[in-house]
Design an enzyme around this catalytic site. Structure first.
Site: not given
Length: 586
Positions: A73, A290, A510
């Site tokens: 990521d 994220h 995601s």
């Protein structure tokens, strides 16, 4: 002639419509922070029944193995209190001594590795793959016409070049138009804040604000409507500020052909796909929101009475940073997969994707390597509300092969129209954003033969579902595909860990992908002898079947209702309770 001010009003009105389209599933709802782990019958939320499984199936069972899950990521905050106890630690490495203690080629890789950094720092921004490819093709084909003599390879490259030029033009125009409107909204928000001497104004402050002209009055209308749909003025304010940063970065870096700091900040020989030993040990990087959110969904500490509870309770998170703000690079993805496999990961979560490929072969070889070592790959389907059976989405499970090349020669891809209406778009990290996209105006028949081409058996493609068992169950932004998307999992308003010890609601495929990665880790922790293809089979066979029709916008931008089995292979939402019961029979 239309004056400038009126043009702005038209643009603002367009954004008002766009905002309504993109956020069709209202966020004006209060969901339990743990809703994705809840049960539809018991709790009324279409989660994956994780808590029911722990209570009814696992209460008296002891896990047989701690499972390492690699999160490839944009970075993970290793100091988050809900993640500190579940991080993978390389016990052979002495932290901070500047020595490669275990001799694996990576110095101080204590909790993972960062493939987009060096001693000089970290790469935060990068181009879209589209822009990187245009750097190569533009000098070769910008003066080429349809009458220019070309061999078969050049013809294919020229066809791709023309497509890329069109895609770039659309993306740049959409980003520019949207950013200009975001500037106008930000200007009003900042003016209201300044007048009231506040860092963030309130809705009452906005109501009392005297607009300078018609444009500002229209902006006030947009802000009020957005605040209602997002559930609060505070959420809308944050969303607008985030969107401003995103589109600013898109224009400055993602879509800027002149921007390229790869060589300076990473320092590898990018032309060498076999180079592996580059990067640094900073797995957090400059923007870990994220990756930290993804990690919490998989395995946030279930025993510390803090924040949220991840899906898996005997898991170690390995942080591998390869995704900048922009598109990831194939070489880094391949190296990230290999690093994860070589260091003991049994599940790899990949919540990223892009529309173009640079070196698919190097990724294919890494996927095959993971397959040979018994490692499961879980990938987010993307947030363009596109049909992945038709549109390209990389990486994917299909290998470049002689059979695939032969198929391409026999099947011409449909040509898209020049006009493309707006729809949700995926950014480099797989989270929701708004911009223009593409849509076919005529039905496209699917040849199912292409879905039997050589592909990986250790791959699960995940779409995103919402919380309510109604015709809006498919998250409005989620990609889909009767043949290419395997399952759906909760991906709407998912509360999870973010940097600095905080928690935040985010949505996107995601967020759905780590739900499945966590489920895979949970299954393997109790049944560690299962092979990746068996875990995949168990997860797909044990879904909660959706027996009613759901709404979505198809390739022709029409809102239609279809059986859920038309949107994914399994026809349902993953379910931990069912999966563990099925795993017991293997």
């Amino acid at each position: 002639m239309i004056n400038v001010n009126f043009k702005k009003i038209i643009a603002l009105s367009f954004l008002l419509c766009l905002h309504t389209l993109t956020f069709a599933q209202s966020k004006d709802v209060k969901l339990p922070a743990n809703w994705f782990n809840l049960d539809m019958v018991e709790n009324g939320f279409f989660g994956i029944s994780t808590e029911k499984a722990y209570r009814d199936l696992l209460k008296d069972k002891k896990p047989k193995q701690n499972i390492i899950v690699a999160v490839i990521d944009g970075g993970v905050d290793i100091d988050h209190p809900d993640l500190k106890e579940v991080l993978w630690t390389n016990k052979k490495e002495i932290p901070g001594n500047g020595i490669d203690d275990d001799g694996n080629g990576y110095v101080d890789d204590v909790h993972g590795w960062n493939f987009i950094g060096s001693k000089k720092g970290n790469l935060q921004f990068d181009n879209l793959e589209l822009v990187r490819l245009l750097r190569i093709y533009t000098p070769k084909y910008q003066s080429t016409t349809n009458l220019t003599p070309l061999d078969s390879t050049q013809k294919e490259e020229f066809r791709l070049y023309k497509k890329m030029v069109g895609d770039f033009g659309k993306k740049y125009e959409d980003a520019s138009n949207t950013f200009s409107v975001l500037i106008a909204i930000n200007k009003v928000l900042d003016s209201v804040a300044k007048i009231n001497n506040k860092k963030m104004p309130s809705l009452d402050d906005l109501d009392n604000y005297k607009a300078d002209d018609e444009t500002e009055e229209q902006v006030k209308t947009i802000i009020k409507k957005g605040a209602r749909e997002d559930g609060s003025f505070e959420k809308f304010y944050k969303n607008i500020k985030d969107a401003y940063e995103q589109y600013d970065a898109m224009l400055k870096y993602n879509l800027n052909p002149k921007y390229d700091l790869r060589a300076e900040l990473v320092g590898d020989d990018y032309s060498d796909p076999n180079q592996k030993n580059y990067g640094n040990g900073d797995v957090k990087g400059p923007d870990a929101l994220h990756g930290t959110h993804v990690s919490g969904i998989i395995g946030a500490d279930r025993s510390n009475n803090l924040g949220i509870m991840g899906v898996a309770n005997h898991v170690s998170i390995m942080a591998i940073r390869v995704v900048p703000t922009g598109d990831e690079r194939d070489k880094d993805v391949a190296n990230g997969i290999r690093y994860a496999v070589d260091n003991g990961a049994k599940v790899i979560n990949m919540s990223f994707g892009k529309a173009y490929k640079w070196d698919k072969k190097v990724v294919d070889e890494a996927v095959k390597y993971a397959e040979s070592k018994g490692v499961l790959l879980v990938h987010a389907a993307g947030n363009d509300n596109q049909n992945n059976d038709i549109e390209e989405n990389y990486p994917n499970k299909y290998f470049d092969s002689p059979e695939a090349e032969a198929y391409k020669l026999d099947h011409k891809k449909p040509v898209k129209p020049d006009f493309t209406p707006p729809r949700p778009m995926q950014n480099g990290m797989g989270m929701r954003s708004t911009a223009g996209g593409s849509s076919n105006l005529k039905p496209i028949p699917l040849d199912s033969a292409k879905f039997n081409l050589p592909h990986a058996s250790n791959w699960i493609e995940v779409g995103a579902s919402s919380y309510k068992d109604d015709d809006n169950l498919k998250a409005d932004f989620s990609n889909y595909g009767k043949y290419n998307v395997d399952v759906f999992a909760p991906g709407f308003l998912i509360n999870s860990t973010v940097p600095d010890g905080k928690y935040e609601d985010l949505d996107g495929t995601s967020m759905a992908s780590p739900v499945v990665s966590g489920l895979a880790a949970l299954i393997l922790s109790y049944y560690p002898t299962l092979k990746p293809n068996q875990v995949r089979e168990i997860i797909m066979k044990s879904v909660s079947k959706v027996l009613h029709k759901v709404k979505y916008k198809n390739e022709r931008n029409e809102t239609i209702r279809v059986p859920f089995s038309e949107l994914c292979v399994s026809g349902g939402i993953v379910n931990a309770y069912n999966a563990l019961k099925l795993a017991e029979t293997y």
